[in-house]
Design a protein around this motif. Sequence first.
Motif, PDB file in Angstrom:
ATOM      1  N   HIS A  95       0.816  -1.214   0.000  1.00  0.00           N
ATOM      2  CA  HIS A  95       0.000   0.000   0.000  1.00  0.00           C
ATOM      3  C   HIS A  95       0.848   1.262   0.000  1.00  0.00           C
ATOM      4  CE1 HIS A  95      -3.900  -1.960   0.571  1.00  0.00           C
ATOM      5  NE2 HIS A  95      -3.245  -2.843   1.293  1.00  0.00           N
TER       6      HIS A  95
ATOM      7  N   ILE B 142     -18.136   8.116   1.801  1.00  0.00           N
ATOM      8  CA  ILE B 142     -18.231   8.122   0.328  1.00  0.00           C
ATOM      9  C   ILE B 142     -19.544   8.771  -0.110  1.00  0.00           C
ATOM     10  CG2 ILE B 142     -18.401   6.629  -1.712  1.00  0.00           C
ATOM     11  CD1 ILE B 142     -15.595   6.813  -0.536  1.00  0.00           C
TER      12      ILE B 142
ATOM     13  N   LYS C 267     -19.715  12.411  -0.403  1.00  0.00           N
ATOM     14  CA  LYS C 267     -19.124  12.967  -1.621  1.00  0.00           C
ATOM     15  C   LYS C 267     -19.970  12.643  -2.855  1.00  0.00           C
ATOM     16  CE  LYS C 267     -15.016  11.019  -0.816  1.00  0.00           C
ATOM     17  NZ  LYS C 267     -13.568  10.713  -0.876  1.00  0.00           N
TER      18      LYS C 267
ATOM     19  N   GLN D  38     -23.431   6.559  -4.932  1.00  0.00           N
ATOM     20  CA  GLN D  38     -22.461   5.472  -5.072  1.00  0.00           C
ATOM     21  C   GLN D  38     -23.125   4.148  -4.660  1.00  0.00           C
ATOM     22  OE1 GLN D  38     -20.200   3.196  -3.489  1.00  0.00           O
ATOM     23  NE2 GLN D  38     -19.436   3.015  -5.585  1.00  0.00           N
TER      24      GLN D  38
ATOM     25  N   ARG E 203      -6.774   5.720   3.714  1.00  0.00           N
ATOM     26  CA  ARG E 203      -6.591   6.052   2.307  1.00  0.00           C
ATOM     27  C   ARG E 203      -7.512   5.189   1.434  1.00  0.00           C
ATOM     28  NH1 ARG E 203      -0.551   5.432   0.424  1.00  0.00           N
ATOM     29  NH2 ARG E 203       0.083   7.346   1.439  1.00  0.00           N
ATOM     30  N   LEU E 204      -7.556   3.887   1.747  1.00  0.00           N
ATOM     31  CA  LEU E 204      -8.464   3.000   1.001  1.00  0.00           C
ATOM     32  C   LEU E 204      -9.904   3.450   1.170  1.00  0.00           C
ATOM     33  CD1 LEU E 204      -7.035  -0.548   1.823  1.00  0.00           C
ATOM     34  CD2 LEU E 204      -7.254   0.443  -0.458  1.00  0.00           C
TER      35      LEU E 204
ATOM     36  N   ASP F 257     -11.041   6.358   1.848  1.00  0.00           N
ATOM     37  CA  ASP F 257     -11.292   7.623   1.179  1.00  0.00           C
ATOM     38  C   ASP F 257     -11.540   7.407  -0.311  1.00  0.00           C
ATOM     39  OD1 ASP F 257     -11.479  10.447   1.049  1.00  0.00           O
ATOM     40  OD2 ASP F 257      -9.479  10.500   0.156  1.00  0.00           O
ATOM     41  N   ARG F 258     -10.871   6.426  -0.889  1.00  0.00           N
ATOM     42  CA  ARG F 258     -11.113   6.133  -2.310  1.00  0.00           C
ATOM     43  C   ARG F 258     -12.412   5.371  -2.517  1.00  0.00           C
ATOM     44  NH1 ARG F 258      -5.704   3.630  -4.691  1.00  0.00           N
ATOM     45  NH2 ARG F 258      -6.048   2.327  -2.880  1.00  0.00           N
TER      46      ARG F 258
ATOM     47  N   VAL G 102     -13.567   2.457  -6.799  1.00  0.00           N
ATOM     48  CA  VAL G 102     -12.279   2.490  -7.476  1.00  0.00           C
ATOM     49  C   VAL G 102     -11.350   1.460  -6.866  1.00  0.00           C
ATOM     50  CG1 VAL G 102     -12.332   4.836  -8.320  1.00  0.00           C
ATOM     51  CG2 VAL G 102     -11.626   4.409  -5.978  1.00  0.00           C
TER      52      VAL G 102
ATOM     53  N   GLU H 205     -10.090  -2.057  -7.058  1.00  0.00           N
ATOM     54  CA  GLU H 205      -8.896  -2.689  -7.599  1.00  0.00           C
ATOM     55  C   GLU H 205      -9.272  -3.410  -8.863  1.00  0.00           C
ATOM     56  OE1 GLU H 205      -5.746  -2.509  -6.362  1.00  0.00           O
ATOM     57  OE2 GLU H 205      -6.739  -1.042  -5.133  1.00  0.00           O
TER      58      GLU H 205
ATOM     59  N   GLY I 267      -9.431   3.238 -11.889  1.00  0.00           N
ATOM     60  CA  GLY I 267      -8.822   2.862 -10.621  1.00  0.00           C
ATOM     61  C   GLY I 267      -7.636   1.942 -10.838  1.00  0.00           C
TER      62      GLY I 267
ATOM     63  N   GLU J 219      -3.571   2.665  -9.945  1.00  0.00           N
ATOM     64  CA  GLU J 219      -3.112   1.875  -8.807  1.00  0.00           C
ATOM     65  C   GLU J 219      -1.609   1.608  -8.801  1.00  0.00           C
ATOM     66  OE1 GLU J 219      -3.200  -0.125  -5.356  1.00  0.00           O
ATOM     67  OE2 GLU J 219      -4.685   1.198  -6.272  1.00  0.00           O
TER      68      GLU J 219
END
Lengths: 341, 464
Positions: free
Chosen positions: A106, B206, B209, B213, B429-430, B432-433, B437, B439, B458, B462
């Motif tokens: 990561h 999410i 935003k 979704q 971080r994951l 937030d995405r 998106v 993988e 995405g 990556e």
Amino acid sequence: MTLDLPLIWVALIAVAVLMYVLLDGFDLGVGILFPFARSPAERDVMMDAIAPYWDGNETWLVLGGGGLLAAFPLAYSILMPAFYLPVILMLLALILRGVAFEFRLHGRRRGKALWTAAFAGGSLVAALAQGLVLGGFIQGVAVRDQAFAGQPFDWLTPYSLLTAAGVVAGYALLGATWLVGKTTDALAGDARRWAWIAAGATAVLLAAVSLATLFAHPDIAARWGLAAGRIEGGRLLTRLPIPVLGALGLAVAAAGLRRGRHFAPFIGAALVFLSGYLGLAVSFFPSIVPYGVDFRAAANDDSALGFMLVGAAIMLPVILAYTAYVFWLFRGKVAAGAGYH
Amino acid sequence: MDLDALLLSRLQFAFTLAFHIIFPSFTIGLASFLAVLEGAWLFTRREAFKTLYMFWLKIFALSFGMGVVSGVVMSYQFGSNWSVFSRVAAPVIGPLLAFEVMTAFFMEASFLGVMLFGWKKVGPGLHFAATCIVAVGTLVSAFWIISANSWMQHPVGYAVLPGGSLTAVDWVKVVFSPTFPERMAHMVLAAYLTTALVVGAASAWILLKDAGQPESRIALRMAIGMFAVVAPIQVLVGDASGKEVLKVQPVKLAAIESFWETKSHQALHLVAWPDRAIEGNRWEISVPDVGSFITAGRSDAVVMGLKDVAPRDRPPVFLVFWAFRVMAGLGVAMAGLGLWGAWLWWRGGPERSKLYLRAAVLMGPAGFVAVIAGWIVAEVGRQPWVVTGVLRTADAVSPVGAGQVSASLLAFIVIYAIVFSGGALFILRLMDRGPAVAEPQPTAPEAQRAPGTPLAAGTAGETP
């Protein structure tokens, strides 16, 4: 009930520790070899070659520790305080290198570099710490009133530094020979070269540790038929298969490396470890905390040992079966990009 | 034993344990959640479930790794810092810990590998089985740990040998000690709630935003369902657990409620400042009679106060009293979040209320706080005993000097801070995405999409 429960449990824990050394040995060894990889991409492949196994491998350490607590609480409660600092050091190192498996995937540029370093450094330090504990164990532990009675740094001597170097070299050998079996192309070539170097270092250090042990500990020397100046041929002869096994292991590894075999070198490395391990067993049995406490004195009562044996009799075959399944499932060479990420 | 080494060892154990419990309490629930998602995907073949699975699997892998390595520490710390406890109590709790390794750890570790790396190697059915096995493993692990801890709270089924060591005389009683069933249920529900709160918060984040979704809308509804059903059940189970504490650990209960005198018609102290030095509360805001009612079921019930035991046998009241209130308060807030969410769901969709989404985000860490507060109640409330009535914490410590323990404590703080920051950064971080998106889908030709779709974008973004 005529089962000799303490004897069964000392054997089970000995097997658990041997499993740990062989299994986590190869994934720690891959970490020790991490700095020598040519590129980040090669490091990714090296990690993929151990990622599905490391957690199961490390569980043998928990079984060793938890099993010692449960089956030989006296030994556990003397040894852990005696090796307080190296044990904590090992745990911290295992934390850093354990989380690195995921974190490295990561991390972006700097993060990835940080966790690459953590994986390599953690693997090396964990191996060193285990070697220091081994050395301190062979030197013997001061015991009074069923408790550790020595000093915090009793384990730190030139001898234990020698054993630590030996463990690092041995793990590097296991790691390199594992990579020989799991990788292809340039990386496999590098792994072969690493395996040669590590095999040489392991042979020299194992011999040095063996000789140092015989000179430093007359009691152990006597057990090998080498008591104070005279050689007991008969006893020495019965012990001889153990060093012969070690030499055989090195020969198997060397022949496998020369002929380009994939898994023979790893088998050879494992035989070297088995030889060293049996050597320790011969030197110490039935003592579980050298040189005062034997395993029967340290054993839990039969109620606890019997209860656990029921569980172990059912669970250990199951554990071995699905461990074997996982190794079989991920058999063969690591494909580039095998990770799930 | 010098006092400093004792205090430092207690701090180290509390710190490493509080750090460790964060991860199991999250991964126990998350493993079950993943099993539900994969099962739903296999059953309905809706891609949204698989997208959610792949997204939460990554977070699971990160958290599980941290849980494993911080857990190995615990199995060695019993010996390194609490060697007398190990020697005395191991005949009874040692086998329980050994069973945990044999019945849970190996299973989790081995099948986690299949879960993470087996997509291309096994079929979907076997992969689902691996997920279920890991989920069951986490519950089995909880079973043994709660069993061992419950026995330490209220030891039964043992005898004391002449040398002072213990021996088990009835294993069924040891494994299923009186407080075990309620505490097991309480912990598993706490873990499920903790996970639901995190899933709800990540989904709400999410949806703040992008309210449309699709995966986050599904996940938020699943989380709300958990709050609305599990949180009220948890309040009832917690109450049952408290009734059991009253029966077998009355001193702990007195500390939880800050009762000092033994009497009927105890008042319920909503808030108070308990002080052991004055053997009472410096101030309190109380409701008369309700204390007896809520703890014993009748307002005229006589409930024991702390003054019934000698001062050296009383736990630190302030910490226990307040930790309990933090836990119970958060539990009520969770139930509230569930009912509010269910109402919004019925009225057309929780994602339409920004206020609710913000509240769900805010409550994201509440499960962790409540779990740690709950364990503080359980563990500090048992003091000064490590095994109630049998072994005092002060007598259980290793013959290890303060210098070594301060060095190790400092090292744990530094390393854990680094590991926690790293793990939190990657997980946030994951989150937030978000799942959309996530993988590249590792299996699957069927999952490949045209360039320009969010998934393909995405994927491209990556690889560093």
